[in-house]
Motif scaffolding. Structure first.
Motif, PDB file in Angstrom:
ATOM      1  N   THR A 101       0.844  -1.202   0.000  1.00  0.00           N
ATOM      2  CA  THR A 101       0.000   0.000   0.000  1.00  0.00           C
ATOM      3  C   THR A 101       0.875   1.245   0.000  1.00  0.00           C
ATOM      4  O   THR A 101       0.588   2.230  -0.698  1.00  0.00           O
ATOM      5  CB  THR A 101      -0.938  -0.015   1.236  1.00  0.00           C
ATOM      6  N   GLU A 141      -5.396   0.464   8.804  1.00  0.00           N
ATOM      7  CA  GLU A 141      -5.135  -0.968   8.608  1.00  0.00           C
ATOM      8  C   GLU A 141      -4.985  -1.573   9.993  1.00  0.00           C
ATOM      9  O   GLU A 141      -4.018  -1.297  10.692  1.00  0.00           O
ATOM     10  CB  GLU A 141      -3.855  -1.128   7.791  1.00  0.00           C
ATOM     11  N   THR A 203      -7.267 -12.539  -1.874  1.00  0.00           N
ATOM     12  CA  THR A 203      -6.193 -13.533  -2.011  1.00  0.00           C
ATOM     13  C   THR A 203      -5.972 -14.296  -0.702  1.00  0.00           C
ATOM     14  O   THR A 203      -5.545 -15.441  -0.720  1.00  0.00           O
ATOM     15  CB  THR A 203      -4.873 -12.795  -2.346  1.00  0.00           C
ATOM     16  N   LYS A 204      -6.270 -13.656   0.411  1.00  0.00           N
ATOM     17  CA  LYS A 204      -5.913 -14.201   1.711  1.00  0.00           C
ATOM     18  C   LYS A 204      -7.067 -15.056   2.255  1.00  0.00           C
ATOM     19  O   LYS A 204      -7.340 -16.089   1.696  1.00  0.00           O
ATOM     20  CB  LYS A 204      -5.518 -13.060   2.656  1.00  0.00           C
ATOM     21  N   GLY A 214      -7.074 -11.811  -5.677  1.00  0.00           N
ATOM     22  CA  GLY A 214      -8.296 -11.017  -5.788  1.00  0.00           C
ATOM     23  C   GLY A 214      -8.363  -9.943  -4.728  1.00  0.00           C
ATOM     24  O   GLY A 214      -7.647  -9.986  -3.724  1.00  0.00           O
ATOM     25  N   LEU A 334      -0.479 -15.030   3.126  1.00  0.00           N
ATOM     26  CA  LEU A 334      -1.126 -15.451   4.368  1.00  0.00           C
ATOM     27  C   LEU A 334      -2.553 -15.868   4.055  1.00  0.00           C
ATOM     28  O   LEU A 334      -3.041 -15.662   2.952  1.00  0.00           O
ATOM     29  CB  LEU A 334      -1.123 -14.290   5.383  1.00  0.00           C
TER      30      LEU A 334
HETATM   31  C1  LIG Z   1      -1.847  -8.973   0.718  1.00  0.00           C
HETATM   32  C2  LIG Z   1      -2.297  -7.692   1.288  1.00  0.00           C
HETATM   33  C3  LIG Z   1      -2.632  -6.606   0.466  1.00  0.00           C
HETATM   34  C4  LIG Z   1      -2.457  -6.629  -1.035  1.00  0.00           C
HETATM   35  O1  LIG Z   1      -3.274  -7.572  -1.652  1.00  0.00           O
HETATM   36  P1  LIG Z   1      -2.878  -8.338  -3.019  1.00  0.00           P
HETATM   37  O2  LIG Z   1      -4.037  -9.244  -3.229  1.00  0.00           O
HETATM   38  O3  LIG Z   1      -1.572  -9.036  -2.758  1.00  0.00           O
HETATM   39  O4  LIG Z   1      -2.733  -7.293  -4.064  1.00  0.00           O
HETATM   40  C5  LIG Z   1      -3.095  -5.441   1.074  1.00  0.00           C
HETATM   41  N1  LIG Z   1      -3.209  -5.355   2.420  1.00  0.00           N
HETATM   42  C6  LIG Z   1      -2.885  -6.368   3.240  1.00  0.00           C
HETATM   43  C7  LIG Z   1      -3.032  -6.190   4.715  1.00  0.00           C
HETATM   44  C8  LIG Z   1      -2.412  -7.575   2.711  1.00  0.00           C
HETATM   45  O5  LIG Z   1      -2.088  -8.581   3.536  1.00  0.00           O
END
Ligand SMILES: *Cc1c(COP(=O)(O)O)cnc(C)c1O
Length: 381
Positions: A101, A141, A203-204, A214, A334
């Protein structure tokens, strides 16, 4: 209705074939009626597609938002928010904001004329002092990745609303967006605490199996801000493919139960590491000794699956642990079923904020006893 039920049912597609599990719609274009109208509700796959529409409906439903937008990555979702601002606008982010970010703010959006300040988000007066008449966005965050610092969402929202009045900004002049990736929709509800937008790296945890890239934005109101970012998504086209939307929805069905297990396992691993002689510090909001524990206990229902530790030693010792683990995978990212361990400073480079002896652990869905045994044998440097 509870989140477990919503997660199973929200992405249902109403198809004439009565599929229980949705089909994957690969078509990029859709037949029009003679009068030019769209009987199927879709024109072309960049503006919309049945799988993406189902995913967006489900994302809004599980977090009780008014609307949601899905993107090709979490970073694309963040960029969607930043692109909704104007050149000259000012953004406030935390000193330990996610490295990706920070790159967006520092490298990409500075060409757009955005300015930003990084403040200690744990200090509400520091947040307040950083606000200028040009500030349009506070990017929260919490817990942060990888230091797991906790920010008071409601407290930050209250400051933003105060400045809305002070600057005489009409509706929602000073936006509060919350990166909810680490906490997840299961454990933390920033929209209910007054945030305008939540962002997720899908993605997580939401997709949850380390096989989808995503992102998502979920909105408290389906108003002008949503419309503006919807246009950025639609015209810019940083969208997931139908297959990725489908995989995300598949993962989402088990997300609430996975998240419970991630949180339970991470709590056990954190308590174990907290007593380990080779560990100097454990950063996990579920530990009463964590400086943000009380705020976390107020605004989260469980403390999630991510933690970081500082080993008693230097960078080389941290690397030895990564080399010695057998069940943890030495990998980035993660939120998947597999547990991961990673040395963050070497990923972030010289400008990164992570201490050299810091390891980030994403606690997966293996049995916690096996994970603790693995860490114990690896912490023998
Ligand atoms: C992974 C992550 C992102 C970015 O997301 P991507 O899917 O990798 O682009 C943003 N914020 C946090 C807290 C993350 O763990």
């Amino acid at each position: 209705m509870k989140i477990e039920t919503k997660a199973v049912h929200a992405g249902h597609l109403n198809e004439s074939t009565r599929d229980v599990t949705a089909a994957i719609h690969l078509s990029t274009t859709f037949e029009k009626a003679a009068d030019g109208s769209l009987p199927g509700g879709h024109l072309y796959a960049r503006p919309s597609n049945p799988n993406r529409e189902a995913l967006e409906r489900a994302l809004a439903t599980i977090e009780d938002g008014a609307a949601a937008l899905s993107f090709s990555s979490g970073s694309a979702a963040t960029l969607g928010v930043l692109h909704a601002l104007s050149p000259g606008d000012h953004v406030i982010a935390g000193t330990d904001v996610f490295y990706g970010t920070l790159i967006l703010l520092k490298s990409l959006m500075s060409n757009w004329g955005l300015t930003y300040s990084q403040v200690n988000m744990q200090d509400l007066s520091a947040v307040e002092q950083a606000i200028t008449p040009k500030t349009r966005l506070i990017w929260v965050e919490t817990p942060s990745n990888p230091l797991l610092s906790v920010s008071d969402i409601a407290g930050i929202v209250a400051i933003a609303r105060k400045f809305d009045l002070a600057f005489n900004l009409t509706t929602r002049g000073l936006l509060v967006a919350c990166d909810n990736t680490v906490a997840t929709s299961m454990n933390q509800r920033p929209l209910q605490l007054g945030a305008d937008i939540t962002m997720h790296s899908v993605t997580k945890y939401i997709s949850g199996h380390s096989d989808v890239l995503g992102g998502a934005l979920i909105f408290r109101e389906a108003g002008p801000l949503f419309e503006k970012i919807h246009a950025i998504q639609r015209e810019g086209g940083s969208v997931p493919s139908p297959f990725e939307a489908w995989l995300t929805l598949r993962g989402m069905q088990t997300f609430p139960y996975r998240m419970r297990a991630h949180s339970e396992n991470a709590q056990k691993v954190a308590e174990f590491l907290n007593k380990h002689p080779k560990v100097e510090a454990v950063h996990y909001p579920g530990l009463p000794s964590h400086p943000g524990h009380q705020i976390a206990a107020r605004q989260m229902t469980a403390f999630g699956g991510l933690l970081s530790i500082q080993v008693k030693g230097r960078q080389a010792d941290a690397f030895k642990v990564c080399a010695a683990v057998k069940i943890f995978t030495h990998a980035t990212s993660l939120g998947g079923t597999h547990s991961f361990i990673e040395h963050r400073k070497s990923v972030e480079g010289e400008n990164g904020r992570s201490p050299e002896n810091l390891l980030r652990l994403s606690v997966g869905l293996e049995h916690p006893d096996d994970l603790m045994e693995d860490l114990d044998q690896a912490l023998r440097f």
